[in-house]
Scaffold this motif. Sequence first.
Motif, PDB file in Angstrom:
ATOM      1  N   ASP A   1      33.997  43.963  32.943  1.00 42.24           N
ATOM      2  CA  ASP A   1      34.465  44.127  34.299  1.00 42.24           C
ATOM      3  C   ASP A   1      34.446  42.770  35.006  1.00 42.24           C
ATOM      4  O   ASP A   1      35.061  42.814  35.886  1.00 42.24           O
ATOM      5  CB  ASP A   1      33.222  45.081  35.063  1.00 42.24           C
TER       6      ASP A   1
ATOM      7  N   VAL B   1      46.282  45.326  30.970  1.00 40.66           N
ATOM      8  CA  VAL B   1      46.732  44.659  32.096  1.00 40.66           C
ATOM      9  C   VAL B   1      48.145  45.344  32.050  1.00 40.66           C
ATOM     10  O   VAL B   1      48.863  45.138  31.172  1.00 40.66           O
ATOM     11  CB  VAL B   1      46.465  43.272  32.535  1.00 40.66           C
ATOM     12  N   ASP B   2      48.638  45.879  33.520  1.00 37.21           N
ATOM     13  CA  ASP B   2      50.046  46.311  33.576  1.00 37.21           C
ATOM     14  C   ASP B   2      50.866  45.715  33.842  1.00 37.21           C
ATOM     15  O   ASP B   2      52.262  45.979  33.940  1.00 37.21           O
ATOM     16  CB  ASP B   2      49.918  47.760  34.270  1.00 37.21           C
TER      17      ASP B   2
ATOM     18  N   ARG C   1      40.339  46.736  27.417  1.00 36.29           N
ATOM     19  CA  ARG C   1      40.895  46.144  28.752  1.00 36.29           C
ATOM     20  C   ARG C   1      42.194  45.858  28.576  1.00 36.29           C
ATOM     21  O   ARG C   1      42.571  45.076  27.907  1.00 36.29           O
ATOM     22  CB  ARG C   1      39.881  45.251  29.327  1.00 36.29           C
TER      23      ARG C   1
ATOM     24  N   LYS D   1      48.565  42.298  38.106  1.00 38.62           N
ATOM     25  CA  LYS D   1      47.951  43.385  38.110  1.00 38.62           C
ATOM     26  C   LYS D   1      46.470  43.106  37.746  1.00 38.62           C
ATOM     27  O   LYS D   1      46.228  42.265  37.048  1.00 38.62           O
ATOM     28  CB  LYS D   1      48.304  44.752  37.098  1.00 38.62           C
ATOM     29  N   SER D   2      45.602  43.786  38.036  1.00 38.24           N
ATOM     30  CA  SER D   2      44.017  43.774  37.515  1.00 38.24           C
ATOM     31  C   SER D   2      43.955  44.345  36.207  1.00 38.24           C
ATOM     32  O   SER D   2      44.770  45.133  35.797  1.00 38.24           O
ATOM     33  CB  SER D   2      43.029  44.149  38.725  1.00 38.24           C
TER      34      SER D   2
ATOM     35  N   ARG E   1      42.171  47.042  33.555  1.00 36.21           N
ATOM     36  CA  ARG E   1      41.653  48.314  33.761  1.00 36.21           C
ATOM     37  C   ARG E   1      41.067  48.950  32.421  1.00 36.21           C
ATOM     38  O   ARG E   1      41.517  48.271  31.392  1.00 36.21           O
ATOM     39  CB  ARG E   1      42.833  49.440  34.295  1.00 36.21           C
ATOM     40  N   ALA E   2      39.953  49.858  32.467  1.00 31.45           N
ATOM     41  CA  ALA E   2      39.804  50.341  31.296  1.00 31.45           C
ATOM     42  C   ALA E   2      40.792  51.088  30.684  1.00 31.45           C
ATOM     43  O   ALA E   2      41.842  51.668  30.931  1.00 31.45           O
ATOM     44  CB  ALA E   2      38.601  51.216  31.219  1.00 31.45           C
ATOM     45  N   ALA E   3      40.839  51.005  29.179  1.00 33.96           N
ATOM     46  CA  ALA E   3      42.070  51.773  28.458  1.00 33.96           C
ATOM     47  C   ALA E   3      41.474  52.363  27.222  1.00 33.96           C
ATOM     48  O   ALA E   3      40.479  51.869  26.737  1.00 33.96           O
ATOM     49  CB  ALA E   3      43.129  50.892  28.256  1.00 33.96           C
TER      50      ALA E   3
ATOM     51  N   ASP F   1      38.674  39.909  35.635  1.00 36.63           N
ATOM     52  CA  ASP F   1      39.637  39.190  36.510  1.00 36.63           C
ATOM     53  C   ASP F   1      39.044  37.957  37.266  1.00 36.63           C
ATOM     54  O   ASP F   1      39.534  37.103  37.435  1.00 36.63           O
ATOM     55  CB  ASP F   1      40.040  40.365  37.332  1.00 36.63           C
TER      56      ASP F   1
END
Length: 346
Positions: free
Chosen positions: A321, A9-10, A7, A14-15, A17-19, A324
Motif C-alpha cells: 500500500d 497502475v492504469d 499491484r 494513476k495510483s 491498485r490491487a489487481a 505510491d
Amino acid sequence: MVIAKARAVDGPDKSFRAAEIERRDLDLHDVLIEIKFAGICHSDIHTAHGEWGAVNYPLVPGHEIAGIVTDVGSEVTKYKIGDRVGVGCMVDSCGECENCVKGEEQYCHKGNIPTYAGVDKYGEPTQGGYSSHIVVTEEFVVSIPDNIELDAAAPLLCAGITTFSPLNHWGAGPGKKIAVVGLGGLGHMAVKIAHAMGAEVTVLSQTLKKKEDGLQFGANNYYATSDPETFDKLAGTFDLIINTVSAKIDLNAYLSLLNLDGTMVNVGAPADPLSLNVMSLIGHRRSFAGSLIGGIRETQEMLEFCAEHNIAPEIEVIAADEIDEAYKRVLSSDVKYRFVIDNSTL
C-alpha cells in the motif's frame, strides 16, 4: 494457470491498485516462483509514468525479484521446489544470436524480453514483480546464495548487476581510480562493489549530505559537484567514471575528470537526451559509453561475488500500500537507498 495477486497502475497519472493477473501454465522448462520481495527501481517509475514511450496499461512493474520455487516444468534441471531464486530485468531472449550465445542476453539482436512492459514468446504482455507469483523459463532464473537475505537480494537483480557489469567489464581493481556519480540506489551499490574489487573509489554527489554514508560504504573520497572547485581539483584524475544518475548533467564537465584513455559509462537512463562536445573526448582519447544490466551468467557471478564479500544493498522494506508514496520519495531522493516491497502484503 496461477492467479497472482498484484499491484497494477492504469495510466501515467494513476495510483497503484490491487489487481489479479494470470500466470501461464508451466511449459517444459518453466519455473513457478512465489515472490517474497520486489525492489523498486527508478526504471519502474519511468515506465509507469510513460516517460520511456507508450505503455500497454494496466502495468505491473518490478524487475528486482527474490522468491522461492514452488513448482517446475517436467524438464527443468537447474532448480527444484524450495530453492531460493531471483529474476532480474529480462525473462527471455532468442538464445541463438551471437550475443545470446556469448552470455550477453541483454544485448540480444532480436531484443530481450523484459520482465514487464514487454511481450513474451506466447504473444502475451509481461508483468513484473509487484505480484505474488511469476513464471519464468529456467535459463533466466538465478540462484540466490544462502548468506544473502531475500529482501536484500532483490535489488541486486538490477541495481547490483547494473553497476557490477561495467565495473567488471572495464577492469575496476587495484591501482584503478573510480568515480561514482550519485549516491542513490545504483550509486551506493557501485561504491560497495568497486571497493570490494580493490579500486580507489570517489563519490561525486551534488552535496556532502551523504558523505558519511559514502565513506562507510567504502569510498576513499567524497566531493560535492555543486562546488565548482571540485572539477578543477579533480581534472584528469579517473580511469573510470560510473554515472548512475537518471537526470541531465554536464557531460563535458565530467569527461574532463578522466585521465588518458579514461572511460565514462552511463548506467542511469534519463528521460531527456544528453549532449556533449566531442572535443571533450578527442583531447585525451577519452571514451563515453553505456552499459545495460548484465547477462544471466554475469548476474550469477555478481551474486556469488556479493555473497563472498558480504555486500548487500541498504534497504527500506515497505508494504504494497506504500508504493505510491515510495515513488514520490524516490523522485525527491528521500530513500536510503532502495525500497523493497514485502510481497506478503499484496
